[in-house]
Design an enzyme around this catalytic site. Structure first.
Site, short mmCIF file in Angstrom:
data_model
loop_
_atom_site.label_atom_id
_atom_site.label_comp_id
_atom_site.label_asym_id
_atom_site.label_seq_id
_atom_site.Cartn_x
_atom_site.Cartn_y
_atom_site.Cartn_z
N SER A 146 0.85 -1.12 0.25
CA SER A 146 -0.03 -0.09 -0.16
C SER A 146 0.91 1.28 0.13
CB SER A 146 -0.87 0.07 1.26
OG SER A 146 -1.51 1.17 1.35
N TYR A 159 -3.55 -1.15 10.06
CA TYR A 159 -3.34 -1.37 8.87
C TYR A 159 -1.86 -1.03 8.35
CZ TYR A 159 -4.59 -1.01 3.79
OH TYR A 159 -4.48 -1.17 2.37
#
Length: 254
Positions: A146, A159
């Site tokens: 990400s 996350y």
């Protein structure tokens, strides 16, 4: 005639978290490039989703599994090995979740869920895939990182920690596996208009802040992941090892 290095005909691929979103975009792209794709998802309708690819004349099947559960991952690995007779060429670890809380209020049970699915299950499946690929002498492992592997957000401590871990996991596995014929790389999607980002899209202020930082002036779509996945899965990337490839509309360049 020289073979197209991006042609995946005859290759077997597994894509986790592929019922919708980025996983679907990558699964569809790999199938269109010629691969037989096993779509894996917690949604029991994943088999019907694979049917949409077959309706296009592509090769695909769906398997339902809850990757949060280690026993279910063990069952899944055995089922895939049997279905493919051990010939796994491409492993795309994409399944993930997002749970948002302020740092001071983040419950440990939610931390455990995010780390288990977004990081631990990725290593579990990547290690398993690598063992099969080393026996074959060749293989491609693609993990979904990400932009949050590098640029942290807010309310997303678990996350971001997991995605930072994906980047380092990818590089470390690559250091050990590249000489054995297995390429390990990761794709870092930016802000994508997918279900995992619904909360951001619905937050008018945050959506505007993020959109302003994207040079491409749009959020990504699932199909934007297809080209990167095909490249990293193909012979064209045989000398590409341990990279994080951003697909972010230029977000990390700001």
């Amino acid at each position: 005639m020289k073979r197209n290095p991006f042609d995946l005909t005859g290759k077997n691929a597994v894509v986790t978290g592929s019922y919708q979103g980025l996983g679907w975009g990558m699964a569809e792209g790999l199938a269109q490039a010629g691969a037989f794709v096993i779509l894996v998802d917690v949604n029991p309708e994943v088999s019907q989703k694979a049917g949409q690819l077959r309706a296009q004349g592509l090769l695909a099947e769906g398997l339902c599994a809850d990757l949060l559960e280690r026993a279910d991952r063990t069952r899944l690995k055995a089922a895939i090995e049997e279905r493919l007779s051990g010939k796994l060429d491409i492993m795309v670890n994409n399944a993930g979740i997002q749970i948002r809380h302020p740092v001071l209020e983040f419950p440990m049970e939610d931390w455990d869920k995010v780390i288990e699915l977004n990081l631990t299950s990725v290593f579990d499946l990547a290690q398993w895939a690598a063992r099969l690929m080393v026996a074959l002498g060749k293989g491609k492992i693609i993990n979904t990182a990400s932009v949050n592997s590098l640029a942290a957000g807010v309310y997303t401590v678990a996350y971001c920690a997991a995605k930072g871990g994906i980047m380092q996991l990818t590089k470390t596995m690559s250091n050990e596996l590249s000489s054995l014929g297995v390429n390990v790389n990761c794709i870092a999607p930016g802000y994508m208009a997918t279900p995992i980002n619904t909360a951001l899209v619905e937050d008018e202020k945050r959506f505007a802040e993020l959109s302003q930082r994207i040079p491409a002036k749009r959020w990504g779509q699932p199909q934007d992941m297809a080209g990167a996945a095909i490249y990293l899965a193909s012979d064209a990337s045989d000398y590409v090892c341990g990279i994080m490839l951003p697909v972010d509309g230029g977000y990390l360049g700001r």
